[in-house]
Design an enzyme around this catalytic site. Structure first.
Site, PDB file in Angstrom:
ATOM      1  N   CYS A  74      -6.541   2.008   4.797  1.00  0.00           N
ATOM      2  CA  CYS A  74      -5.353   1.281   4.882  1.00  0.00           C
ATOM      3  C   CYS A  74      -5.593  -0.162   5.187  1.00  0.00           C
ATOM      4  CB  CYS A  74      -4.370   1.705   5.649  1.00  0.00           C
ATOM      5  SG  CYS A  74      -4.006   3.613   4.932  1.00  0.00           S
ATOM      6  N   SER A 156       0.749   3.392  10.014  1.00  0.00           N
ATOM      7  CA  SER A 156       0.745   4.652   9.304  1.00  0.00           C
ATOM      8  C   SER A 156       1.725   5.708   9.441  1.00  0.00           C
ATOM      9  CB  SER A 156      -0.703   5.452   9.187  1.00  0.00           C
ATOM     10  OG  SER A 156      -1.663   4.473   8.525  1.00  0.00           O
ATOM     11  N   HIS A 235       0.364   9.102   1.501  1.00  0.00           N
ATOM     12  CA  HIS A 235      -0.433   9.242   2.752  1.00  0.00           C
ATOM     13  C   HIS A 235       0.302  10.469   3.453  1.00  0.00           C
ATOM     14  CE1 HIS A 235      -1.897   8.392   6.793  1.00  0.00           C
ATOM     15  NE2 HIS A 235      -2.571   7.516   6.361  1.00  0.00           N
ATOM     16  N   LYS A 308     -10.839   8.625  -0.515  1.00  0.00           N
ATOM     17  CA  LYS A 308     -10.484   7.820   0.536  1.00  0.00           C
ATOM     18  C   LYS A 308     -11.738   7.726   1.590  1.00  0.00           C
ATOM     19  CE  LYS A 308      -7.262   7.057   4.429  1.00  0.00           C
ATOM     20  NZ  LYS A 308      -5.741   7.545   4.961  1.00  0.00           N
TER      21      LYS A 308
HETATM   22 MG    MG Z   1      -4.034   4.361   2.705  1.00  0.00          MG
END
Ligand code: MG
Length: 465
Positions: A74, A156, A235, A308
């Protein structure tokens, strides 16, 4: 003082460069998902998730099949998009802490120039909506980086977890429809620089982000605007609005993607209603690939390898769509592009001189978007992980200097004396290492990598502060 110096620099940039200032000031809307995989949209091949809004966007616009991000997690990926620079140049990537956390002290340095700051020199109204994750302390917030307004979560949606992130993971793995109590994640919502809700009601975030974007567009219809809409989903932890929960055959992950899709459709519809579609470039993409260890709660990279966190294709190639009815011709674009190209592309379209006082890693894609050329200005992709160059792509060829899985899955870390070599046109899944057949290609890619590494200068690391 640092901000004042930067303002002065921006004014100088505006008046000293010789670039031609054009009259056009198109609007820009960037819709940036979080952890959405290359294979998670119907128009990119998903067999059960329904995405009619994005399918329409792709049919009327350009679907880019070789479009990348600046990093596979991220924080550095977001820094890359907004600055047009590899995050290694801004200190926004680290081996020790790969992203910013609620106890981090650093953030995007004031010396960096964002798309928003550059567009402000041409009078744009600018809004950041959604997940920021470039520093939650005041000096690093969107309002200090060129955005007139901000509404969203500062990092996040799985951070500030109360007693039991592992429990969430276990429950999620057992049930494709599982969602947690909202109190389990005490992440706040900020409006500009103030906390206005804690914990965020995550069931309603996608809807509210979309509404905020639409309100901003309506309020600024008379002037040029830039909306950076960074959804914090899909996410994990996954949450969907009442209207979408339980509706997708794919489970809650599908519910989430379908709700994001409906929001995209609403934004495009609003632009059409306001007669702004012909003057607005909308870009849809994601920050990195799917978070695979969460199984059905993570997405799919489709035919791409890994996800990811890794520098295999599944970590960094994203499903990307450009939409600008009447200006860019509908097609599937197979040339290379990255999120770092948005800054110079928007600058070019808005008549803003591109900063000359720093190394930019972005290329102006506007001639390709507008059909003035068939060749992308971008001919290579650098795959950085933490503070190392792991791989490089030039044309169809990708050489891996280091390979490594992520989050406990995939291959163990390995440095390769002879890089692994894949032809991504013929082998998009990176299955067949053809290094021994092409020593000349490896030599060429190694040379390009060496030249690239010489351009990297050490800076203060923001993620380990
Ligand atoms: Mg991400």
């Amino acid at each position: 003082m640092r901000y004042a110096t930067k303002l002065l620099l921006m004014v100088c940039l505006c008046f000293s460069a010789s670039d031609k200032i054009v009259a056009a000031t198109p609007n820009f809307v960037v819709i940036f998902c979080d952890d959405l995989g290359y294979g998670d949209l119907a128009c990119f091949g998903h067999p059960t998730i329904r995405t009619p809004g994005l399918d329409r966007m792709a049919a009327q616009g350009q679907k880019w099949t070789n479009f990348y991000v600046g990093a596979s997690v991220c924080t550095p990926s977001r820094a890359a998009l907004l600055t047009g620079r590899l995050p290694i140049r801004s200190g926004m990537m680290s081996a020790r802490r790969r992203v910013l956390f609620p106890n981090s002290k650093g953030g995007l340095p004031a010396s960096e120039l964002t798309i928003a700051e550059l567009l402000k020199t041409r009078g744009y109204a600018t809004a950041a909506i959604g997940k920021w994750h470039l520093g939650h302390l005041p000096p690093y917030l969107p309002t200090r980086h060129g955005f007139d307004t901000y509404w969203g979560i500062p990092y996040s949606n799985d951070m500030d977890a109360v007693g039991g992130f592992p429990n969430y993971r276990k429950a999620a793995r057992q049930d494709p429809h599982y969602f947690a109590p909202i109190e389990q994640f005490q992440v706040p919502i900020l409006h500009d620089e103030k906390v206005v809700e804690k914990p965020a009601n995550q069931h309603t975030l996608t809807r509210r982000y979309t509404e905020k974007a639409i309100d901003f567009i309506k309020a600024n219809r008379e002037k040029p605007f830039f909306v950076y809409l960074a959804h914090n989903l899909p996410h994990i932890p996954l949450f969907a609005g009442e209207k979408y929960l339980g509706k997708s055959r794919r489970g809650i992950y599908g519910d989430v993607v379908e709700e994001i899709d409906a929001g995209v459709a609403k934004i495009l519809g609003t632009l059409e209603e306001l007669d702004l579609a012909g003057n607005t470039l909308v870009v849809f993409t994601s920050d990195n690939g799917p978070w695979l260890p969460f199984q059905t709660h993570g997405g799919s990279a489709g035919l791409l390898r890994e996800g990811k966190g890794s520098t295999f294709e599944g970590g960094m190639r994203e499903p990307t769509i450009f939409w600008w009815p009447g200006k860019i011709a509908p097609k599937i674009e197979r040339q290379l592009g990255t999120t770092m190209d948005l800054l110079p592309t928007f600058c070019s379209l808005a008549g803003v001189p591109i900063p000359k006082d720093r190394v930019l890693d972005g290329y102006d894609l506007s001639p390709l978007l507008l059909g003035k050329t068939e060749q992308s200005a971008r001919q290579q992709v650098y795959y950085w992980r933490a503070e190392k160059l792991y791989a490089i792509r030039v044309g169809p060829w990708k050489a891996h200097f280091i390979t490594e899985g992520c989050y406990g899955i995939g291959p163990k870390r390995q440095e390769h004396e002879t890089p692994e070599l894949y032809n991504l046109d013929q082998d998009p899944s990176e299955k067949y290492n053809v290094a021994r057949f092409h020593p000349d290609v490896i030599e060429r890619l190694q040379k390009i990598a060496r030249q690239h590494l010489e351009s990297i200068k050490p800076v203060e690391n923001q993620l380990t502060k």
